[in-house]
Design a protein around this motif. Structure first.
Motif, PDB file in Angstrom:
ATOM      1  N   ARG A 290     -10.015  -4.640   0.124  1.00  0.00           N
ATOM      2  CA  ARG A 290     -11.254  -5.409   0.172  1.00  0.00           C
ATOM      3  C   ARG A 290     -10.906  -6.832   0.606  1.00  0.00           C
ATOM      4  O   ARG A 290      -9.793  -7.326   0.340  1.00  0.00           O
ATOM      5  N   VAL A 291     -11.833  -7.492   1.278  1.00  0.00           N
ATOM      6  CA  VAL A 291     -11.535  -8.799   1.861  1.00  0.00           C
ATOM      7  C   VAL A 291     -12.621  -9.799   1.496  1.00  0.00           C
ATOM      8  O   VAL A 291     -13.821  -9.493   1.528  1.00  0.00           O
ATOM      9  N   VAL A 292     -12.187 -11.008   1.122  1.00  0.00           N
ATOM     10  CA  VAL A 292     -13.086 -12.155   1.021  1.00  0.00           C
ATOM     11  C   VAL A 292     -12.539 -13.224   1.955  1.00  0.00           C
ATOM     12  O   VAL A 292     -11.320 -13.349   2.121  1.00  0.00           O
TER      13      VAL A 292
ATOM     14  N   THR B   1      -6.552 -19.090  11.051  1.00  0.00           N
ATOM     15  CA  THR B   1      -6.917 -19.352  12.446  1.00  0.00           C
ATOM     16  C   THR B   1      -6.085 -18.506  13.415  1.00  0.00           C
ATOM     17  O   THR B   1      -6.129 -18.725  14.622  1.00  0.00           O
ATOM     18  N   ASP B   2      -5.324 -17.535  12.897  1.00  0.00           N
ATOM     19  CA  ASP B   2      -4.505 -16.682  13.752  1.00  0.00           C
ATOM     20  C   ASP B   2      -5.082 -15.264  13.775  1.00  0.00           C
ATOM     21  O   ASP B   2      -6.289 -15.090  13.687  1.00  0.00           O
ATOM     22  N   ASP B   3      -4.223 -14.271  13.872  1.00  0.00           N
ATOM     23  CA  ASP B   3      -4.679 -12.881  13.980  1.00  0.00           C
ATOM     24  C   ASP B   3      -4.905 -12.205  12.635  1.00  0.00           C
ATOM     25  O   ASP B   3      -5.015 -10.963  12.573  1.00  0.00           O
ATOM     26  N   THR B   4      -4.991 -12.963  11.568  1.00  0.00           N
ATOM     27  CA  THR B   4      -5.186 -12.384  10.242  1.00  0.00           C
ATOM     28  C   THR B   4      -6.414 -11.477  10.172  1.00  0.00           C
ATOM     29  O   THR B   4      -6.332 -10.373   9.601  1.00  0.00           O
ATOM     30  N   PRO B   5      -7.579 -11.858  10.717  1.00  0.00           N
ATOM     31  CA  PRO B   5      -8.741 -10.950  10.658  1.00  0.00           C
ATOM     32  C   PRO B   5      -8.465  -9.590  11.282  1.00  0.00           C
ATOM     33  O   PRO B   5      -8.897  -8.561  10.757  1.00  0.00           O
ATOM     34  N   ALA B   6      -7.723  -9.552  12.384  1.00  0.00           N
ATOM     35  CA  ALA B   6      -7.408  -8.285  13.037  1.00  0.00           C
ATOM     36  C   ALA B   6      -6.480  -7.443  12.166  1.00  0.00           C
ATOM     37  O   ALA B   6      -6.626  -6.211  12.087  1.00  0.00           O
ATOM     38  N   VAL B   7      -5.522  -8.089  11.501  1.00  0.00           N
ATOM     39  CA  VAL B   7      -4.620  -7.380  10.600  1.00  0.00           C
ATOM     40  C   VAL B   7      -5.420  -6.754   9.464  1.00  0.00           C
ATOM     41  O   VAL B   7      -5.228  -5.574   9.116  1.00  0.00           O
ATOM     42  N   LEU B   8      -6.330  -7.512   8.906  1.00  0.00           N
ATOM     43  CA  LEU B   8      -7.126  -7.009   7.783  1.00  0.00           C
ATOM     44  C   LEU B   8      -8.038  -5.862   8.222  1.00  0.00           C
ATOM     45  O   LEU B   8      -8.241  -4.899   7.478  1.00  0.00           O
ATOM     46  N   GLU B   9      -8.558  -5.950   9.423  1.00  0.00           N
ATOM     47  CA  GLU B   9      -9.403  -4.872   9.932  1.00  0.00           C
ATOM     48  C   GLU B   9      -8.600  -3.582  10.060  1.00  0.00           C
ATOM     49  O   GLU B   9      -9.101  -2.480   9.794  1.00  0.00           O
ATOM     50  N   ALA B  10      -7.321  -3.706  10.421  1.00  0.00           N
ATOM     51  CA  ALA B  10      -6.477  -2.524  10.591  1.00  0.00           C
ATOM     52  C   ALA B  10      -6.198  -1.838   9.261  1.00  0.00           C
ATOM     53  O   ALA B  10      -5.914  -0.635   9.232  1.00  0.00           O
ATOM     54  N   PHE B  11      -6.264  -2.574   8.151  1.00  0.00           N
ATOM     55  CA  PHE B  11      -5.985  -2.006   6.835  1.00  0.00           C
ATOM     56  C   PHE B  11      -7.251  -1.525   6.117  1.00  0.00           C
ATOM     57  O   PHE B  11      -7.171  -0.992   5.019  1.00  0.00           O
TER      58      PHE B  11
ATOM     59  N   LEU C 202       0.822  -1.212   0.000  1.00  0.00           N
ATOM     60  CA  LEU C 202       0.000   0.000   0.000  1.00  0.00           C
ATOM     61  C   LEU C 202       0.857   1.263   0.000  1.00  0.00           C
ATOM     62  O   LEU C 202       0.486   2.281  -0.596  1.00  0.00           O
ATOM     63  N   THR C 203       2.016   1.200   0.642  1.00  0.00           N
ATOM     64  CA  THR C 203       2.944   2.333   0.585  1.00  0.00           C
ATOM     65  C   THR C 203       3.417   2.546  -0.840  1.00  0.00           C
ATOM     66  O   THR C 203       3.488   3.679  -1.334  1.00  0.00           O
ATOM     67  N   ASP C 204       3.718   1.453  -1.528  1.00  0.00           N
ATOM     68  CA  ASP C 204       4.182   1.540  -2.912  1.00  0.00           C
ATOM     69  C   ASP C 204       3.083   2.067  -3.829  1.00  0.00           C
ATOM     70  O   ASP C 204       3.339   2.895  -4.711  1.00  0.00           O
ATOM     71  N   LEU C 205       1.859   1.603  -3.630  1.00  0.00           N
ATOM     72  CA  LEU C 205       0.758   2.031  -4.493  1.00  0.00           C
ATOM     73  C   LEU C 205       0.349   3.476  -4.242  1.00  0.00           C
ATOM     74  O   LEU C 205      -0.129   4.161  -5.160  1.00  0.00           O
ATOM     75  N   GLY C 206       0.516   3.930  -3.015  1.00  0.00           N
ATOM     76  CA  GLY C 206       0.240   5.332  -2.711  1.00  0.00           C
ATOM     77  C   GLY C 206      -1.184   5.768  -2.963  1.00  0.00           C
ATOM     78  O   GLY C 206      -1.446   6.926  -3.306  1.00  0.00           O
TER      79      GLY C 206
END
Length: 326
Positions: free
Chosen positions: A60-62, A45-55, A26-30
């Motif tokens: 977009r997420v599926v 099954t880890d913290d991936t949902p929380a990471v995606l919420e932060a972005f 995302l930094t590269d795409l600007g």
């Protein structure tokens, strides 16, 4: 604005890696409006949902309720993508400046290309991917993996047989027309199969050396040996023994030179960076050459004898004692 390109990132239970990936991407795409980012969470099954919420809302997420594999995750992202070009992007990539513009520029100038792959480097700067060849044992391998990034043979864009799915650009029309990645492959060979099917359908596969990224190489995959073995068996069932093209590539690129004489053995000049030649000592080579020359002389004498016998056969009846000459 409808995005021209959709960057599709499949991921599975690699939250820290995904965070690093999306931060760099995302930094590269600007925030450019012609590109969207879609992350396909394949049942993490880890913290991936929380990471995606932060972005959010920058991606977009599926999500899948269970882990279905790389092909299914990619297909799920493609199903919601809005771009005319689909760019499959591993979560273990780090972009270098200009990588996407170079890829899009190449796609615009090469409308016959159904698939385009980027140049990928190991973290130490050496080449990880510069296209894929089929080797003499029938299996595909990355050509020139481990070469220096500045090696001339890795800096030639153009048609190749196969490219990796780690960073693969394809028109959405092609991807949907071919039915996407074949989900029978699970975390391996999906990209090879896709390139082969695209070629069967009349498309070309290309390598763009000016689009460069660093690849951490399967940093998110562990303990998948049995799974990969089954995927490999499925590939063999589908495609059988593919004709090799690796040595033709080496010859075309000037890394192997064949010097032919009047008889065998011919001489091979092999670039040291490409291969180590076994049993190539000077003495063994001379011995082999001598044996070959002797064999050639025996063959020539045999031809002379056959011709002489043929001449005698046409000379008419001979005296009885001549029959015992030999």
């Amino acid at each position: 604005m409808t995005p021209r390109c959709s960057v599709l990132v499949p991921t599975y239970s690699a939250a820290a890696l995904l965070h690093e990936c999306l931060t760099a991407l995302l930094t590269d795409l600007g925030g450019r409006p012609d590109v969207e980012v879609v992350v396909s969470d394949d049942g993490s099954t880890d913290d991936t949902p929380a990471v995606l919420e932060a972005f959010a809302p920058h991606v977009r997420v599926v999500r899948s309720a269970e882990n279905l594999g790389f092909a299914q995750a990619c297909n799920a992202a493609a199903a919601v993508a809005r771009g005319e070009l689909l760019l499959f992007y591993n979560n273990d990539l780090l972009p270098q400046a200009g990588w996407l513009d170079e890829l899009l520029r190449y796609a615009h100038g090469t409308p016959e290309a159904a698939v385009i792959g980027s140049k990928l480097l190991f973290p130490d700067g050496r080449v990880q991917h510069a296209g894929v060849v089929v080797c003499s044992d029938g299996y595909p391998r990355h050509v020139y993996a481990g070469f220096p990034a500045e090696a001339e043979v890795t800096n030639r864009s153009g048609p190749v047989r196969i490219v990796t799915g780690a960073c693969l650009l394809t028109p959405a029309s092609w991807f949907r027309g071919l039915g996407g990645f074949d989900h029978r492959y699970r975390n391996g060979y999906e990209d090879v199969d896709y390139c082969l099917r695209a070629a069967e359908a009349g498309g070309e596969v290309h390598y763009c050396h000016r689009s460069v990224l660093t690849h951490l190489v399967s940093a998110s995959r562990e303990h998948r040996v049995a799974e990969f073995a089954e995927t490999e068996r499925e590939f063999v069932r589908r495609w059988g023994q593919l004709p090799a093209d690796d040595f033709a590539r080496y010859v075309d690129d000037g890394l192997i030179r064949v010097n032919y004489g009047r008889t065998f053995p011919f001489e091979l000049d092999v670039a040291p960076v490409l291969a180590a030649v076994k049993n190539s000592g000077e003495q063994s080579a001379k011995t082999f050459e001598l044996l070959s020359q002797e064999l050639h002389e025996l063959r020539r004498d045999n031809v002379r004898l056959r011709l002489r016998l043929a001449e005698l056969g046409h000379a008419g009846p001979q005296p009885e004692r001549a029959a015992n000459t030999f």
